[in-house]
Design a protein around this motif. Sequence first.
Motif, PDB file in Angstrom:
ATOM      1  N   ILE A   1       0.838  -1.202   0.000  1.00  0.00           N
ATOM      2  CA  ILE A   1       0.000   0.000   0.000  1.00  0.00           C
ATOM      3  C   ILE A   1       0.871   1.249   0.000  1.00  0.00           C
ATOM      4  CG2 ILE A   1      -1.702   1.293   1.347  1.00  0.00           C
ATOM      5  CD1 ILE A   1      -2.809  -1.492   2.216  1.00  0.00           C
TER       6      ILE A   1
ATOM      7  N   VAL B   1       0.752   4.226   6.639  1.00  0.00           N
ATOM      8  CA  VAL B   1      -0.203   3.149   6.344  1.00  0.00           C
ATOM      9  C   VAL B   1      -0.661   2.509   7.652  1.00  0.00           C
ATOM     10  CG1 VAL B   1      -0.541   0.912   5.217  1.00  0.00           C
ATOM     11  CG2 VAL B   1       0.714   2.713   4.033  1.00  0.00           C
TER      12      VAL B   1
ATOM     13  N   ILE C   1      -8.108   2.383   6.701  1.00  0.00           N
ATOM     14  CA  ILE C   1      -8.074   1.294   5.721  1.00  0.00           C
ATOM     15  C   ILE C   1      -8.532   0.013   6.413  1.00  0.00           C
ATOM     16  CG2 ILE C   1      -6.616  -0.098   4.206  1.00  0.00           C
ATOM     17  CD1 ILE C   1      -4.746   2.312   3.958  1.00  0.00           C
TER      18      ILE C   1
ATOM     19  N   LYS D   1      -7.375  -6.887  -1.418  1.00  0.00           N
ATOM     20  CA  LYS D   1      -7.229  -5.949  -2.530  1.00  0.00           C
ATOM     21  C   LYS D   1      -8.561  -5.249  -2.834  1.00  0.00           C
ATOM     22  CE  LYS D   1      -5.737  -5.911  -7.382  1.00  0.00           C
ATOM     23  NZ  LYS D   1      -5.149  -6.743  -8.432  1.00  0.00           N
TER      24      LYS D   1
ATOM     25  N   PHE E   1      -9.211  -2.566  -0.378  1.00  0.00           N
ATOM     26  CA  PHE E   1      -8.347  -1.418  -0.649  1.00  0.00           C
ATOM     27  C   PHE E   1      -8.891  -0.588  -1.821  1.00  0.00           C
ATOM     28  CE2 PHE E   1      -4.453   0.277  -2.816  1.00  0.00           C
ATOM     29  CZ  PHE E   1      -4.167   1.263  -1.887  1.00  0.00           C
TER      30      PHE E   1
END
Length: 125
Positions: free
Chosen positions: A65, A76, A89, A102, A105
């Motif tokens: 990321i 992050v 996140i 994924k 994200f």
Amino acid sequence: MMIIVQEDKLYNLLIKIAHYVVEETSKDENETSPPKQETLYADKKTETSIDHINGLPDILTAQHIADYLHISRKRVYELFQLNPKVGGIPNFSIGTSKRVKKLDFINWLEVRKAIRGWGNKNDSL
């Protein structure tokens, strides 16, 4: 006795070849590399950096990321600690490691883009 002498000669020959290869390689690098110029801002892009979302694996690490967003891994992890409802996140733990799907994200990116007004959902990442 003859075998030991021959092994010593072979060993010395291999050492000489190795030194020669190292010298020639360093000469070639110096001749073909353009002189390095110092700049105010260093290029942070690495060979492992990922420029397109399709280049990412299905399960992401903080480093994936960070490379994709061009931010620090520390940042992050700060985003991992935030609740997804307030901009964090979404992630899950494997032992002490944090991972991100994924698809989660991508959805997080789309929500961030929508909030910031950075284009519509049909834009490709």
